[in-house]
Design an enzyme around this catalytic site. Structure first.
Site, PDB file in Angstrom:
ATOM      1  N   CYS A 227     -11.560  -3.213  -1.505  1.00 48.65           N
ATOM      2  CA  CYS A 227     -10.179  -2.724  -1.526  1.00 48.65           C
ATOM      3  C   CYS A 227      -9.748  -2.541  -2.981  1.00 48.65           C
ATOM      4  O   CYS A 227      -9.876  -3.478  -3.783  1.00 48.65           O
ATOM      5  CB  CYS A 227      -9.243  -3.695  -0.815  1.00 48.65           C
ATOM      6  SG  CYS A 227      -7.501  -3.166  -0.863  1.00 48.65           S
ATOM      7  N   CYS A 230      -6.505  -5.136  -3.632  1.00 52.18           N
ATOM      8  CA  CYS A 230      -6.512  -6.590  -3.501  1.00 52.18           C
ATOM      9  C   CYS A 230      -7.950  -7.069  -3.616  1.00 52.18           C
ATOM     10  O   CYS A 230      -8.836  -6.302  -3.988  1.00 52.18           O
ATOM     11  CB  CYS A 230      -5.861  -7.041  -2.185  1.00 52.18           C
ATOM     12  SG  CYS A 230      -6.823  -6.703  -0.690  1.00 52.18           S
ATOM     13  N   ASP A 355     -13.585   8.157  29.890  1.00 51.57           N
ATOM     14  CA  ASP A 355     -12.841   8.918  28.885  1.00 51.57           C
ATOM     15  C   ASP A 355     -13.839   9.646  27.995  1.00 51.57           C
ATOM     16  O   ASP A 355     -14.578   9.024  27.227  1.00 51.57           O
ATOM     17  CB  ASP A 355     -11.984   7.964  28.056  1.00 51.57           C
ATOM     18  CG  ASP A 355     -11.129   8.674  27.022  1.00 51.57           C
ATOM     19  OD1 ASP A 355     -11.347   9.876  26.780  1.00 51.57           O
ATOM     20  OD2 ASP A 355     -10.240   8.026  26.443  1.00 51.57           O
TER      21      ASP A 355
END
Length: 447
Positions: A227, A230, A355
């Site tokens: 990240c 952070c 689906d």
């Protein structure tokens, strides 16, 4: 064992005998009946076994097979579920099938993510292997965080189990667990700076919700992530791929922790599967040489680059069930040097996932990178697949739509290439293999 448990085992084993004797066999019914008589029968059947559970979205079947053959090099008395019956009743059937043996008893079990909690309620494994979490069967699982919730909940019922997780997957480092975790992943290239494809799930930092960056990205959301806002980053890896030596359409050569390995399947995603099996092998004290011997003995698995000769055609079967898996299979076509055709079979039965919206996230557009002279389209949802391919830019002149599995096999005969890559959902592959068995092209069916 209690009287009730003994009755459950007797009924289960009797059902297995009847199915083998009078039918083509079956995998789940004996376990279903046994568990109906005694819901706790699994705990009794597995009590003397040291258990390894393999779970996650993609790669469970091959990882389980590789791990089984690796540990067989040192431990001959191993039980596993090779047919992929990975829900609770299938696990019960697996133990019912096992005859008594000698030596250390080990079980290597593929377990469906949603069924993990129903298995760890009775079995306390030594290790749980987490392969990955990708969007899959939205009707059943929901989004990736829902899937991982089920995996975490299942692992928490066995707090002494050590989780062997894919460290390149950010979700496996996204929360504090009650279980100890060790990680495997890739460290095969120099650090750079990149980001995952914009249509990739699971790339938000769990702490500050920024989009993750990568020192390198192997595929989908996997890689050496961090990240930028952070301190969230990939955890330290205990086992790692240190070099990729050769990739072609039917095999992979690579190094793990500096040792050379070779597997008879292609693709980066299968190197991850081998790395997971290697990690288990090393935790059990096997040498790299013993692990490679296990890799060599591993056979092709159902729908995982399985090759079948049909007349003068070579059919390569590939299971598709979600966008990430589909994209990796399409990527394999880059290694092919011979002309090839493609056959796509899309079903929407419960075992496939009802689906089918995922086909719109799959990168079918990449098929236009190849000069494919023939594209077959079939299955219950063949009209949807035909439309998706038209939108992707596949020429209608190259497409043929067929209704039945028999018609699919007939279409192989007039395809203009010797090689045909079949990409099919789970029940479609079952039906195809059944018809191929009936026509004498293969000797056995998947149950």
């Amino acid at each position: 064992m209690s009287i009730r448990g003994a009755l459950a085992v007797t009924v289960g084993k009797g059902t297995q005998w009847a199915l083998r004797t009078f039918t083509k066999g079956g995998t789940s019914l004996p376990g279903k009946l046994a568990a109906k008589i005694d819901p706790g029968v699994l705990a009794q059947l597995a009590k003397d076994y040291e258990v390894v559970i393999v779970t996650g979205t993609n790669g469970k079947t091959l990882t389980t097979s590789l791990t089984y053959h690796v540990l067989k090099q040192k431990y001959p008395d191993i039980v596993t579920n090779p047919t992929g019956a990975n829900m609770a009743q299938g696990i019960v059937s697996t133990f019912l099938e096992k005859t008594s043996g000698s030596g250390k008893k080990i079980a290597i079990l593929e377990v469906d993510e949603a069924s993990l909690i129903h298995v760890t309620k009775y079995i306390k494994p030594r290790f749980i292997v987490n392969t990955n979490v990708f969007r899959d069967q939205m009707d059943r699982f929901g989004e990736i965080y829902t899937i991982y919730d089920k995996m975490v909940e299942g692992a928490a019922l066995a707090p002494e189990a050590v989780i062997i997780a894919n460290g390149d997957s950010p979700i496996f480092n996204s929360r504090k667990l009650v279980n100890q975790s060790i990680y495997f992943g890739f460290n095969h290239t120099d650090d750079g700076e990149t980001m995952a494809h914009y249509n990739t799930d699971g790339v938000l930092c769990p702490n500050c919700h920024s989009i993750l960056h990568y020192k390198f990205n192997t595929y989908a959301n996997l890689g050496k992530y961090y990240c930028p806002n952070c301190d969230f980053k990939r955890p330290e890896l205990k086992y790692q791929v240190t070099a990729i030596e050769n990739l072609d359409y039917k095999s992979s050569s690579f190094q793990i922790d500096g040792y050379p390995f070779h597997i008879k399947v292609a693709g980066l995603y299968n190197i991850y599967n081998a790395l997971a099996a290697y990690s288990v092998g090393r935790e059990f004290g096997l040498s790299p040489e013993e692990i490679q011997a296990g890799f060599t003995e591993t056979q092709q698995k159902f729908g995982r680059q399985e090759t079948i000769k049909v007349g003068d055609k070579l059919i390569i079967l590939n299971l598709i069930k979600n966008p990430v898996g589909l994209n990796q299979i399409i990527a394999l076509l880059n290694y092919e040097r011979d002309p090839f055709s493609v056959s796509l079979i899309l079903n929407d039965r419960p075992a496939d996932g009802t689906d089918i919206s995922w086909i719109w996230d799959g990168e079918f557009e990449r098929l236009t990178d190849f000069n494919i002279p023939y594209v077959g389209v079939s299955g219950i949802r063949r009209d949807d697949m035909e439309l998706r391919l038209k939108v992707a830019g596949i020429s209608e002149a190259t497409m043929e739509k067929t209704e039945s599995i028999g018609d699919v096999i007939n279409s192989f005969q007039h395809a203009p290439t010797e090689k045909i890559y079949v990409m099919a959902t789970y029940t479609a592959i079952l039906n195809l293999r059944k018809e191929l068995a009936d026509q004498g092209y293969i000797q056995e069916r998947m149950k």
